[in-house]
Design a protein around this motif. Structure first.
Motif, PDB file in Angstrom:
ATOM      1  N   THR A 149       0.856  -1.183   0.000  1.00  0.00           N
ATOM      2  CA  THR A 149       0.000   0.000   0.000  1.00  0.00           C
ATOM      3  C   THR A 149       0.891   1.231   0.000  1.00  0.00           C
ATOM      4  O   THR A 149       1.925   1.261   0.667  1.00  0.00           O
ATOM      5  CB  THR A 149      -0.924   0.039   1.231  1.00  0.00           C
ATOM      6  OG1 THR A 149      -0.130  -0.003   2.414  1.00  0.00           O
ATOM      7  CG2 THR A 149      -1.899  -1.129   1.224  1.00  0.00           C
TER       8      THR A 149
ATOM      9  N   THR B 229       0.760   5.776  -1.378  1.00  0.00           N
ATOM     10  CA  THR B 229      -0.046   6.913  -1.832  1.00  0.00           C
ATOM     11  C   THR B 229       0.629   7.591  -3.011  1.00  0.00           C
ATOM     12  O   THR B 229       1.851   7.743  -3.034  1.00  0.00           O
ATOM     13  CB  THR B 229      -0.230   7.924  -0.685  1.00  0.00           C
ATOM     14  OG1 THR B 229      -0.815   7.250   0.435  1.00  0.00           O
ATOM     15  CG2 THR B 229      -1.133   9.074  -1.104  1.00  0.00           C
TER      16      THR B 229
ATOM     17  N   SER C 223      -7.496  -0.721   5.697  1.00  0.00           N
ATOM     18  CA  SER C 223      -6.976   0.537   6.243  1.00  0.00           C
ATOM     19  C   SER C 223      -7.196   1.717   5.304  1.00  0.00           C
ATOM     20  O   SER C 223      -7.124   2.878   5.743  1.00  0.00           O
ATOM     21  CB  SER C 223      -5.480   0.399   6.557  1.00  0.00           C
ATOM     22  OG  SER C 223      -4.698   0.352   5.367  1.00  0.00           O
ATOM     23  N   ILE C 224      -7.460   1.453   4.024  1.00  0.00           N
ATOM     24  CA  ILE C 224      -7.671   2.553   3.073  1.00  0.00           C
ATOM     25  C   ILE C 224      -9.132   2.667   2.643  1.00  0.00           C
ATOM     26  O   ILE C 224      -9.453   3.487   1.779  1.00  0.00           O
ATOM     27  CB  ILE C 224      -6.758   2.425   1.831  1.00  0.00           C
ATOM     28  CG1 ILE C 224      -7.174   1.241   0.946  1.00  0.00           C
ATOM     29  CG2 ILE C 224      -5.294   2.311   2.235  1.00  0.00           C
ATOM     30  CD1 ILE C 224      -6.506   1.233  -0.426  1.00  0.00           C
TER      31      ILE C 224
ATOM     32  N   THR D 236      -8.288   4.335  -3.611  1.00  0.00           N
ATOM     33  CA  THR D 236      -9.267   5.172  -2.931  1.00  0.00           C
ATOM     34  C   THR D 236      -8.758   6.605  -2.891  1.00  0.00           C
ATOM     35  O   THR D 236      -7.585   6.846  -2.633  1.00  0.00           O
ATOM     36  CB  THR D 236      -9.522   4.674  -1.497  1.00  0.00           C
ATOM     37  OG1 THR D 236      -8.309   4.681  -0.740  1.00  0.00           O
ATOM     38  CG2 THR D 236     -10.073   3.249  -1.516  1.00  0.00           C
TER      39      THR D 236
ATOM     40  N   ARG E 156      -8.256  10.270  -1.494  1.00  0.00           N
ATOM     41  CA  ARG E 156      -8.179  10.987  -0.219  1.00  0.00           C
ATOM     42  C   ARG E 156      -8.814  12.370  -0.346  1.00  0.00           C
ATOM     43  O   ARG E 156      -9.017  12.866  -1.467  1.00  0.00           O
ATOM     44  CB  ARG E 156      -6.716  11.118   0.205  1.00  0.00           C
ATOM     45  CG  ARG E 156      -6.011   9.793   0.413  1.00  0.00           C
ATOM     46  CD  ARG E 156      -4.500   9.935   0.350  1.00  0.00           C
ATOM     47  NE  ARG E 156      -3.989  10.826   1.362  1.00  0.00           N
ATOM     48  CZ  ARG E 156      -3.356  10.435   2.476  1.00  0.00           C
ATOM     49  NH1 ARG E 156      -3.163   9.141   2.699  1.00  0.00           N
ATOM     50  NH2 ARG E 156      -2.904  11.314   3.343  1.00  0.00           N
TER      51      ARG E 156
ATOM     52  N   ASP F  17      -4.752   6.514  -2.355  1.00  0.00           N
ATOM     53  CA  ASP F  17      -4.148   5.373  -1.671  1.00  0.00           C
ATOM     54  C   ASP F  17      -4.345   4.150  -2.549  1.00  0.00           C
ATOM     55  O   ASP F  17      -5.452   3.915  -3.061  1.00  0.00           O
ATOM     56  CB  ASP F  17      -4.797   5.147  -0.309  1.00  0.00           C
ATOM     57  CG  ASP F  17      -4.479   6.239   0.686  1.00  0.00           C
ATOM     58  OD1 ASP F  17      -3.353   6.751   0.662  1.00  0.00           O
ATOM     59  OD2 ASP F  17      -5.361   6.575   1.505  1.00  0.00           O
TER      60      ASP F  17
END
Length: 225
Positions: free
Chosen positions: A60, A62, A142-143, A196, A198, A204
């Motif tokens: 993962t 960003t 978590s995302i 996803t 932000r 992310d």
């Protein structure tokens, strides 16, 4: 042969849930319910098998929207988008996309020795992780925030027995070894992923692949030494 269909679903995350573990060895998923103009879509993201020696690896990180190129523009147009398997279409390729590829792949045309690969992963800010299906599920979860905009890359359901809209093969779709049942589906620029957005507009990313898949592939998506 590569997938007949490949694309990305752009929509809003309604909720997510995990498969119920069982003793049948089925592939274990985190299931996303994504709202788009055609309805609510079911997106099954592989995070390991409940009873298989073939594990999952994931990462993962960003990225700013501009680093995704054409893919980020699809956020403004909710729904499913078919993508040509080319570098400039918005399609993803873990091996070839400049923002997704392992940095060791930039330095070496062949896989480096295992000790050097381990060292490179230690200093790489985007290492692959290995662990249980629960570890992988937690990393993805978590995302995930309900109400958040998501992009889910993979293969659309065409023959779901329940008539569901949605996506599957949301993972790397190349590098499967000769002799495996997935060898024939190897291809470049057809990898799945979950993104996803932000609040600041960055994305992310959750990338996932099976431990049996190579991270070095040829022009057909087949593994190379």
């Amino acid at each position: 042969m590569p997938f007949v269909r490949y694309g990305v679903l752009s929509g809003t995350l309604h909720r997510h849930h995990r498969d119920r573990p069982d003793s049948q060895g089925r592939w274990f998923h985190v299931n996303l319910e994504v709202d788009a103009p055609a309805g609510r879509h079911h997106c099954a993201v592989d995070v390991d098998s409940h009873a298989s020696a073939v594990g999952v690896r994931w990462k993962t990180f960003t990225l700013p929207a501009e680093a995704l190129g054409p893919a980020a523009a699809l956020a403004a147009s909710p729904g499913y988008h078919e993508l040509p398997r080319t570098p400039d279409s918005g399609a993803l390729d873990y091996v070839r996309h400049p923002e997704l590829a392992d940095r060791s792949g930039i330095l070496f045309t062949r896989r480096p020795p295992s000790w050097l690969q381990d060292l490179l992963e230690l200093v790489d800010s985007r290492p692959w992780h290995a662990g249980s299906n629960v570890d992988a599920a937690l990393a993805l979860e978590s995302i995930l925030v309900p109400g958040q905009h998501v992009l889910v890359f993979g293969e659309p359901f065409d023959d779901d027995p329940d008539g569901d809209l949605g996506m599957h093969n949301v993972h790397q779709n190349q590098g499967d070894p000769a002799g495996s049942q997935w060898w024939v589906e190897n291809g470049t620029w057809q990898d799945g992923a979950t993104l996803t957005r932000r609040p600041d507009g960055a994305y992310d990313l959750f990338l996932n692949k099976f431990s049996s898949q190579s991270d070095r592939t040829d022009a057909a998506g087949h593994p190379v030494a």
